[in-house]
Design an enzyme around this catalytic site. Sequence first.
Site, mmCIF file in Angstrom:
data_model
loop_
_atom_site.group_PDB
_atom_site.id
_atom_site.type_symbol
_atom_site.label_atom_id
_atom_site.label_comp_id
_atom_site.label_asym_id
_atom_site.label_seq_id
_atom_site.Cartn_x
_atom_site.Cartn_y
_atom_site.Cartn_z
ATOM 1 N N ASP A 239 0.814 -1.216 0.000
ATOM 2 C CA ASP A 239 0.000 0.000 0.000
ATOM 3 C C ASP A 239 0.853 1.273 0.000
ATOM 4 O OD1 ASP A 239 1.019 -0.333 2.521
ATOM 5 O OD2 ASP A 239 -0.829 0.176 3.591
ATOM 6 N N HIS B 28 25.629 6.343 -17.626
ATOM 7 C CA HIS B 28 24.470 6.550 -16.759
ATOM 8 C C HIS B 28 24.524 5.619 -15.541
ATOM 9 C CE1 HIS B 28 21.866 8.548 -20.134
ATOM 10 N NE2 HIS B 28 22.846 9.304 -19.711
ATOM 11 N N ASP C 288 27.325 13.684 -12.108
ATOM 12 C CA ASP C 288 26.355 14.142 -13.105
ATOM 13 C C ASP C 288 25.028 14.206 -12.379
ATOM 14 O OD1 ASP C 288 24.675 14.654 -15.237
ATOM 15 O OD2 ASP C 288 25.634 13.220 -16.595
ATOM 16 N N ASP D 152 21.120 20.184 -14.889
ATOM 17 C CA ASP D 152 21.919 19.027 -15.312
ATOM 18 C C ASP D 152 23.366 19.485 -15.443
ATOM 19 O OD1 ASP D 152 22.862 16.650 -16.259
ATOM 20 O OD2 ASP D 152 21.776 16.695 -18.159
ATOM 21 N N HIS E 263 29.622 10.121 -27.061
ATOM 22 C CA HIS E 263 28.288 10.732 -27.165
ATOM 23 C C HIS E 263 28.389 12.145 -27.722
ATOM 24 C CE1 HIS E 263 29.266 13.092 -23.543
ATOM 25 N NE2 HIS E 263 29.659 11.960 -22.977
ATOM 26 N N HIS F 32 21.957 18.485 -25.261
ATOM 27 C CA HIS F 32 20.527 18.174 -25.291
ATOM 28 C C HIS F 32 19.777 19.346 -24.671
ATOM 29 C CE1 HIS F 32 20.436 17.297 -20.932
ATOM 30 N NE2 HIS F 32 21.530 16.594 -21.107
ATOM 31 N N HIS G 102 16.205 15.637 -20.389
ATOM 32 C CA HIS G 102 16.308 15.633 -21.851
ATOM 33 C C HIS G 102 14.986 16.189 -22.352
ATOM 34 C CE1 HIS G 102 19.484 12.177 -21.621
ATOM 35 N NE2 HIS G 102 19.954 13.346 -21.240
ATOM 36 N N GLU H 271 28.281 19.244 -23.012
ATOM 37 C CA GLU H 271 28.840 18.214 -22.127
ATOM 38 C C GLU H 271 29.778 17.250 -22.858
ATOM 39 O OE1 GLU H 271 26.079 15.166 -20.808
ATOM 40 O OE2 GLU H 271 24.451 16.201 -21.827
ATOM 41 N N TYR I 35 36.429 9.003 -22.208
ATOM 42 C CA TYR I 35 36.333 7.838 -21.331
ATOM 43 C C TYR I 35 37.369 6.794 -21.757
ATOM 44 C CZ TYR I 35 31.965 10.342 -20.881
ATOM 45 O OH TYR I 35 31.025 11.346 -20.724
ATOM 46 N N ARG J 295 33.817 14.051 -17.721
ATOM 47 C CA ARG J 295 32.759 14.791 -18.407
ATOM 48 C C ARG J 295 32.592 16.138 -17.716
ATOM 49 N NH1 ARG J 295 29.375 11.026 -18.656
ATOM 50 N NH2 ARG J 295 27.893 11.392 -16.944
ATOM 51 N N GLU K 27 29.987 19.321 -17.907
ATOM 52 C CA GLU K 27 28.689 19.696 -18.476
ATOM 53 C C GLU K 27 28.191 20.992 -17.865
ATOM 54 O OE1 GLU K 27 24.306 17.605 -19.126
ATOM 55 O OE2 GLU K 27 25.610 16.921 -17.496
#
Length: 452
Positions: free
Chosen positions: A56, A264, A281, A292, A367, A371, A378, A398, A402, A411, A413
Site C-alpha cells: 500500500d 548513466h 552528473d 543538469d 556521445h 541536449h 532531456h 557536455e 572515457y 565529463r 557539463e
Amino acid sequence: MKKIRICCLLILLFPSLIFPQTGQDFKNRRNNLKKLLKDNELIFLKSNPVKNRNSDIDYKYRQDSNFYYLTGITEPNSFLLITKKAVLKYDSNLQPVDEILFIQERNPYIEKVTGKMLGFEEAMKNYKFNIVLSNKKLNDILLQNLKNIGTVYINIAGRGKTTDSYYQLLKKIKEENSLKFDIKNISKFLGILRAIKSPSELECMQKAINITATAIREAMRSAEPGMYEYELEAVIEYVFRKMGAQRWGFPSIIGSGPNSCILHYQKNNRKIEDGDLILFDVGAEYNMYSADISRTIPANGKFSDRQKRIYNIVLKANEEAIKAVKPGITFTELNKIAQGIMAKGLYELGFIDKPDNIKAASKYTRHGISHSLGLDTHDAFSYGEFKTLKPSMVFTIEPGIYIPEEKIGIRIEDDILVTEDGYKVLSALAPKTVEEIEKLMTEKGIGNYKIK
C-alpha cells in the site's frame, strides 16, 4: 531579453527570490498551442498515474511534464481537452468551448489522509480555466466530441510506446463507433513550444541550477578516499532539499574510478580509492524544472599529470563550444567544434592515428555534447522545426572522454542559455578549472563530519 538577463542576475544575487509561474502563464501556453492546431484536431492529455512501489506504498507523485506545462496542475486523475475553436460540447444547454479540464472531486476522507485536494473553483481561479468538470464525466464527453474529429493528439511516452490505457481507450472508442480519427503524438507541437523558455521558466531553471552547483561545491569539499559514492550522493541530495528543491531531476550519478566510464551509472555503492577520479552528473528539480551539471574531480584533491592532461582536453572542448554559442548556429556545428578538439587531444596522447579522425575518437568520446533542458532533463525539442539555435533556448554542453583501461572518465557539463547576441552560462557557480577544483577541495565539507 533585457528582462531575462535582469531576472537571471537577481536570482544569482538573491537565490531565494523566485517569481512563480501564474495561471496566465499556463493559459498563454494553451492559447499558443491552439494556434498550431487545425479545425478538426483535438488535444487529449492526461496526468501521470500514481505509481505503486509495493503493497500500500506509492512512489512520491510527479506530474507529467506536458500536462503540467499546459495546466499547472500537479494532481493525478486529471484530463485536458483542447480544440482550435470553441467546438467542444459538454452541456446541451450551454455553448461549446475550446478547452475543458477534468479533475478528481474533493474527498473528505482522502483529504484527512493525504491533504487538501485542488477542487473545481480553485482550478478555475488559479489556472485560468472557464470549464472544470468531474473526471467521472470524461468518457461520455470524449465520445460525444470525437465524432467530428480528424486527428487526436496524445502523449505517447517512453520512446513511442502505445500501451497506455487511454491510447487503448481511444482505439476502442474508434472501433466500436466506426469513427475515423487518427491518433498521433503531441510531441509534434510541444517540442516547438517547450523549446523556447519564458522569463518565469528561466527563473525556475536558474534556481534549480544554482542549487545543483552549490551541492556540487559541497561534494567537492567533502570528497576524500575511503568514502563511498553514496556518501557524496547523500551530501548532494541533502543540499538539494535543504535549498528548496522538491526532488532530483534524474537519479544522481556519482561514478568513481572505473565507474566514471559508465555514462548513466546509478548504483553509487563503490568505495572511493586514492588516485580515483569522481564524476558527478547531477541535477536538482525546482518547481518542476531540472538542472543538469557534470563535474569531474580527483578523490585525493590533486589531479595526477595524466589526469590533468586529459581533463584539460575536455575542458577546452567545453569552453570552445560554449564560446561559439549564438543564435543561428546548429547543434551539429557545436558538436563538431568539441569533437574536433577532443580528437586532436586524443591523437597527441597516442590513442588515434590522425588529429582529425573524429570517427576513431568516438571510441573514447562516446556521445554528442548537447541536449535541451527544461521540465525534463532531456527536454522536449523539435529538431525538425529548429534547424538553428534561437534566443531563450536552454541546453547543455557536455563533452567527455572515457578510457576504461585507465579507469579515467571525464565529463564537464554546463547549462547554457542562448541570448539575443550570444550566450549565458547558467551553471557558472560550479567550479571547473583544475585550479578552482583543487583549491575548493582543500576546504572541509559537511560530508566530512561524523554523525554522533
